[in-house]
Design an enzyme around this catalytic site. Sequence first.
Site, PDB file in Angstrom:
ATOM      1  N   SER A 143       0.870  -1.167   0.000  1.00  0.00           N
ATOM      2  CA  SER A 143       0.000   0.000   0.000  1.00  0.00           C
ATOM      3  C   SER A 143       0.908   1.219   0.000  1.00  0.00           C
ATOM      4  O   SER A 143       1.726   1.379   0.913  1.00  0.00           O
ATOM      5  CB  SER A 143      -0.865  -0.033   1.263  1.00  0.00           C
ATOM      6  OG  SER A 143      -1.590   1.179   1.383  1.00  0.00           O
ATOM      7  N   LYS A 161      -1.010  -1.061  -4.452  1.00  0.00           N
ATOM      8  CA  LYS A 161      -2.217  -0.283  -4.110  1.00  0.00           C
ATOM      9  C   LYS A 161      -1.809   1.155  -3.883  1.00  0.00           C
ATOM     10  O   LYS A 161      -0.871   1.435  -3.136  1.00  0.00           O
ATOM     11  CB  LYS A 161      -2.856  -0.892  -2.862  1.00  0.00           C
ATOM     12  CG  LYS A 161      -3.812   0.006  -2.088  1.00  0.00           C
ATOM     13  CD  LYS A 161      -4.505  -0.763  -0.970  1.00  0.00           C
ATOM     14  CE  LYS A 161      -4.627   0.073   0.291  1.00  0.00           C
ATOM     15  NZ  LYS A 161      -5.241  -0.695   1.403  1.00  0.00           N
ATOM     16  N   LYS A 166      -2.812   4.881  -2.577  1.00  0.00           N
ATOM     17  CA  LYS A 166      -3.743   5.714  -1.834  1.00  0.00           C
ATOM     18  C   LYS A 166      -4.138   6.858  -2.762  1.00  0.00           C
ATOM     19  O   LYS A 166      -3.284   7.391  -3.502  1.00  0.00           O
ATOM     20  CB  LYS A 166      -3.065   6.264  -0.571  1.00  0.00           C
ATOM     21  CG  LYS A 166      -2.817   5.186   0.465  1.00  0.00           C
ATOM     22  CD  LYS A 166      -4.132   4.706   1.060  1.00  0.00           C
ATOM     23  CE  LYS A 166      -3.912   3.796   2.233  1.00  0.00           C
ATOM     24  NZ  LYS A 166      -5.182   3.332   2.818  1.00  0.00           N
ATOM     25  N   ASP A 224      -7.077   3.043  -3.089  1.00  0.00           N
ATOM     26  CA  ASP A 224      -7.803   3.112  -1.816  1.00  0.00           C
ATOM     27  C   ASP A 224      -8.045   4.581  -1.475  1.00  0.00           C
ATOM     28  O   ASP A 224      -7.101   5.340  -1.256  1.00  0.00           O
ATOM     29  CB  ASP A 224      -6.980   2.441  -0.702  1.00  0.00           C
ATOM     30  CG  ASP A 224      -7.717   2.385   0.630  1.00  0.00           C
ATOM     31  OD1 ASP A 224      -8.855   2.883   0.728  1.00  0.00           O
ATOM     32  OD2 ASP A 224      -7.130   1.837   1.591  1.00  0.00           O
ATOM     33  N   GLU A 235     -10.979   0.788  -3.379  1.00  0.00           N
ATOM     34  CA  GLU A 235     -11.300   0.509  -1.973  1.00  0.00           C
ATOM     35  C   GLU A 235     -11.949   1.728  -1.325  1.00  0.00           C
ATOM     36  O   GLU A 235     -11.445   2.845  -1.433  1.00  0.00           O
ATOM     37  CB  GLU A 235      -9.984   0.139  -1.267  1.00  0.00           C
ATOM     38  CG  GLU A 235     -10.135  -0.447   0.111  1.00  0.00           C
ATOM     39  CD  GLU A 235      -8.762  -0.843   0.704  1.00  0.00           C
ATOM     40  OE1 GLU A 235      -7.807  -1.110  -0.072  1.00  0.00           O
ATOM     41  OE2 GLU A 235      -8.650  -0.855   1.930  1.00  0.00           O
ATOM     42  N   ASP A 268     -13.681  -1.578   3.074  1.00  0.00           N
ATOM     43  CA  ASP A 268     -12.765  -1.705   4.213  1.00  0.00           C
ATOM     44  C   ASP A 268     -13.510  -1.147   5.436  1.00  0.00           C
ATOM     45  O   ASP A 268     -14.189  -1.905   6.160  1.00  0.00           O
ATOM     46  CB  ASP A 268     -11.465  -0.935   3.897  1.00  0.00           C
ATOM     47  CG  ASP A 268     -10.475  -0.854   5.051  1.00  0.00           C
ATOM     48  OD1 ASP A 268     -10.803  -1.274   6.160  1.00  0.00           O
ATOM     49  OD2 ASP A 268      -9.346  -0.340   4.858  1.00  0.00           O
ATOM     50  N   LYS A 322      -9.728  -6.640   8.186  1.00  0.00           N
ATOM     51  CA  LYS A 322      -8.696  -6.203   9.141  1.00  0.00           C
ATOM     52  C   LYS A 322      -9.095  -6.720  10.511  1.00  0.00           C
ATOM     53  O   LYS A 322     -10.234  -6.502  10.951  1.00  0.00           O
ATOM     54  CB  LYS A 322      -8.613  -4.674   9.179  1.00  0.00           C
ATOM     55  CG  LYS A 322      -7.946  -4.070   7.948  1.00  0.00           C
ATOM     56  CD  LYS A 322      -7.882  -2.573   8.047  1.00  0.00           C
ATOM     57  CE  LYS A 322      -7.172  -2.004   6.821  1.00  0.00           C
ATOM     58  NZ  LYS A 322      -7.420  -0.555   6.680  1.00  0.00           N
ATOM     59  N   GLY A 337      -3.915  -3.945   6.257  1.00  0.00           N
ATOM     60  CA  GLY A 337      -2.884  -3.643   7.257  1.00  0.00           C
ATOM     61  C   GLY A 337      -3.161  -2.297   7.896  1.00  0.00           C
ATOM     62  O   GLY A 337      -3.905  -1.480   7.349  1.00  0.00           O
TER      63      GLY A 337
HETATM   64  O1  OSB Z   1      -7.117   1.894   4.570  1.00  0.00           O
HETATM   65  O2  OSB Z   1      -5.876   0.194   4.326  1.00  0.00           O
HETATM   66  C1  OSB Z   1      -6.069   1.301   4.827  1.00  0.00           C
HETATM   67  C2  OSB Z   1      -2.963   2.370   6.824  1.00  0.00           C
HETATM   68  C3  OSB Z   1      -3.553   3.075   7.845  1.00  0.00           C
HETATM   69  C4  OSB Z   1      -4.910   3.236   7.849  1.00  0.00           C
HETATM   70  C5  OSB Z   1      -5.700   2.678   6.845  1.00  0.00           C
HETATM   71  C6  OSB Z   1      -5.129   1.935   5.834  1.00  0.00           C
HETATM   72  C7  OSB Z   1      -3.723   1.812   5.809  1.00  0.00           C
HETATM   73  C8  OSB Z   1      -2.991   1.126   4.747  1.00  0.00           C
HETATM   74  C9  OSB Z   1      -1.629   0.594   5.126  1.00  0.00           C
HETATM   75  O3  OSB Z   1      -3.364   1.052   3.607  1.00  0.00           O
HETATM   76  C10 OSB Z   1      -1.502  -0.853   4.933  1.00  0.00           C
HETATM   77  C11 OSB Z   1      -0.256  -1.401   5.577  1.00  0.00           C
HETATM   78  O4  OSB Z   1      -0.186  -1.537   6.820  1.00  0.00           O
HETATM   79  O5  OSB Z   1       0.670  -1.726   4.830  1.00  0.00           O
HETATM   80 MG    MG Z   2      -8.307   0.760   3.212  1.00  0.00          MG
END
Ligand code: OSB
Ligand code: MG
Length: 374
Positions: free
Chosen positions: A135, A161, A163, A188, A213, A238, A262, A290
Amino acid sequence: MRIDAIILRELHLPLVRPFETSFGVTSNRRILLAEIRSEGLTGWGECTVGERPFFSGESTDTAWQVILNELGPMLAAETPHHGGDCPRIFKQVRGNRMAKATLENAIWDLEAQREGISLSRLLGGVREIIPCGVSLGIQKTIPELLAIIEKELAAGYQRIKLKCKPGWDVEVFEKVRNRWPGITLSCDANSAYKLKDADHLVTFDAFDLLMIEQPLWHDDFYYHSMLQKRLQTPICLDESIRNRRDALAAIEMESCKIINIKLGRVGGFSEAIAVHNAAQERGIPVWCGGMLESGIGRSHNIALSTLENFSLPGDVSASKRYWKEDIVEPEITVLPTGEIPIPSTPGRGYEVKTEMVERLTVRQETIKEFALVF
Ligand code: OSB
Ligand code: MG
């Protein structure tokens, strides 16, 4: 299992580089750990909560309070036999799912050790190796993002992925797709868009994304189902999925075609398995999300990802992407194939470096059976 002690700790751990999402930037993590001692064994749980209540309504400080004053004393007063007993023990407490997961997951860890089997096996996992994705946070510039993608692809990761948020989306996808037409790519939004952005979101279809996402509100199913009717790209939920019932509602309403699971968000292994099974029975693939975890939370995510319906690469990646030095040994590493082999030793399979944990601890409490006396 007789509960001999529950120790709650807060550790400060700086990230190797800041992580930016549509809701904010994280540079330093406040990691909450629960250590549960029982009959000569030690189980560990990590609270995946954010420092501020921006991803969910919980934060480091609310979770600390709820574990210390409510959940911890409830658990200490019981003799659980299984991790699966925890939802009943914590039933009176509403919400606070990340706080609950911290203790429940530590009990599952203890149970696996007591049974002499890996956590993966205890959970019903079937995979000996799991596929991994990364991510990637929002960057200052597109060239900086491209350089990071190049590095992660070279490391073998099977899915990238990105953001995204308004202003960091189609232009970015275009540049990435031009450079790498064939990679598995997803995005995401962490709820950065509204239904009035639907025309704009439809333009994402041009980039052959594996999924988008959580484009809309964190607590929504209805408007996501309206949006999914207009999108070719599958929506993955999510934030919206808090439990099995939510998963059933979202699947029924066709609000999503994929679910991110999660552990903290759904309240621990019991509910994570329930969401997994509900999705599997309805042909909806899942993957493990994560929350910038240390090696302890990460090892739980790895075990969970071995369940059969975790058929897409998760946000489960190597320790070194986040930490200079992780608090587990060996640290979590990813093979050049972008996979993590599953440890077969009893419990999590990654030892906690207790000296390092103690050195980084900024506050610590031992939970008593009845901390609150009315
Ligand atoms: O939305 O998946 C998410 C990190 C913090 C809060 C929300 C998210 C995330 C990530 C990080 O996408 C994923 C990771 O720990 O590698
Ligand atoms: Mg997410």
